[in-house]
Design an enzyme around this catalytic site. Sequence first.
Site, PDB file in Angstrom:
ATOM      1  N   CYS A   1      65.820 -17.280  12.259  1.00 15.47           N
ATOM      2  CA  CYS A   1      66.111 -17.211  13.700  1.00 15.47           C
ATOM      3  C   CYS A   1      65.717 -18.495  14.426  1.00 15.47           C
ATOM      4  O   CYS A   1      66.412 -18.944  15.339  1.00 15.47           O
ATOM      5  CB  CYS A   1      65.454 -15.999  14.334  1.00 15.47           C
ATOM      6  SG  CYS A   1      63.673 -15.861  14.080  1.00 15.47           S
TER       7      CYS A   1
ATOM      8  N   ASP B   1      70.081 -13.927  21.592  1.00  7.55           N
ATOM      9  CA  ASP B   1      69.378 -13.422  20.410  1.00  7.55           C
ATOM     10  C   ASP B   1      70.125 -13.843  19.149  1.00  7.55           C
ATOM     11  O   ASP B   1      71.268 -13.409  18.929  1.00  7.55           O
ATOM     12  CB  ASP B   1      69.292 -11.897  20.497  1.00  7.55           C
ATOM     13  CG  ASP B   1      68.470 -11.272  19.388  1.00  7.55           C
ATOM     14  OD1 ASP B   1      68.183 -11.955  18.390  1.00  7.55           O
ATOM     15  OD2 ASP B   1      68.118 -10.083  19.516  1.00  7.55           O
TER      16      ASP B   1
ATOM     17  N   HIS C   1      69.696 -12.977  16.084  1.00  5.49           N
ATOM     18  CA  HIS C   1      69.500 -12.059  14.948  1.00  5.49           C
ATOM     19  C   HIS C   1      70.741 -11.265  14.567  1.00  5.49           C
ATOM     20  O   HIS C   1      70.686 -10.443  13.652  1.00  5.49           O
ATOM     21  CB  HIS C   1      68.342 -11.106  15.250  1.00  5.49           C
ATOM     22  CG  HIS C   1      67.014 -11.799  15.370  1.00  5.49           C
ATOM     23  ND1 HIS C   1      66.587 -12.377  16.550  1.00  5.49           N
ATOM     24  CD2 HIS C   1      66.054 -12.026  14.457  1.00  5.49           C
ATOM     25  CE1 HIS C   1      65.394 -12.923  16.350  1.00  5.49           C
ATOM     26  NE2 HIS C   1      65.052 -12.726  15.101  1.00  5.49           N
TER      27      HIS C   1
END
Length: 250
Positions: free
Chosen positions: A80, A207, A209
């Site tokens: 990440c 994000d 992810h």
Amino acid sequence: MEDTEKRGTQKTECIDWGRLVCGQTPITANNETRKDILVMNAHDGLPQPSPDCDRCSVISGECLYYHYGCDGKDDRGWGCGYRTIQTMASWLCLNQPLTVIRRHPPSLSEIQHTLVEIGDKPDSFLGSREWIGTFEASLVLDQLYDVPCRILHVRYGKELDQTVEDLHDHFLTRGSPVMMGGDRDNSSKGILGVCTGKWGSYLLVMDPHYFGCPLDKKSLQSQGWVSWKAVGSLDQCSFYNLCLPLTAKK
């Protein structure tokens, strides 16, 4: 035989992992077409988080949404921070003046090689699945793009409100994406904006992810991969570091 001939002449897709849009030409084979799958400005069109917000500051210009597996490498559980660096680097590539270094966003291996080359990591780091954070991000951006970074340290999530003014100032004067990470909340995330109102402040979070087939902008927003998060909803007991690239003032 006829079906075999059709398969033999069918074009394959050469996916642009962000290098073409950043002025680089990806390696291609014969008889290929390109398909862009990295979403540009995935936050565009997202409504403000609350009707009481009277001050909102977001990035200027364009950036690409990098996420787990977007280049065919399965980096779930450790990549990440690398993906957030790539998003920040895409902004530098697309928005910096022509007089500034404009190279494509580095691959995962290029990020690792950079950290080893400058002496921050040992040779064993190459090819590993070791995660990296805001400090490493600042080193990579400085080395590859000649952009220094400011690191803001917040001892506890409950003190994040104290950084809101810094973030407003950064987006208004610098305009570049910010990287955020912590200890209890050790999931790296990109910060693309901040909104403040009567009932508190919100961060515009990108994000990295997400893992799976390419999603369009609308899907990324509806599924929460790019969304506003109330500052108070973050882990109140985690420390946080924020990496603010000191790009040229607007």
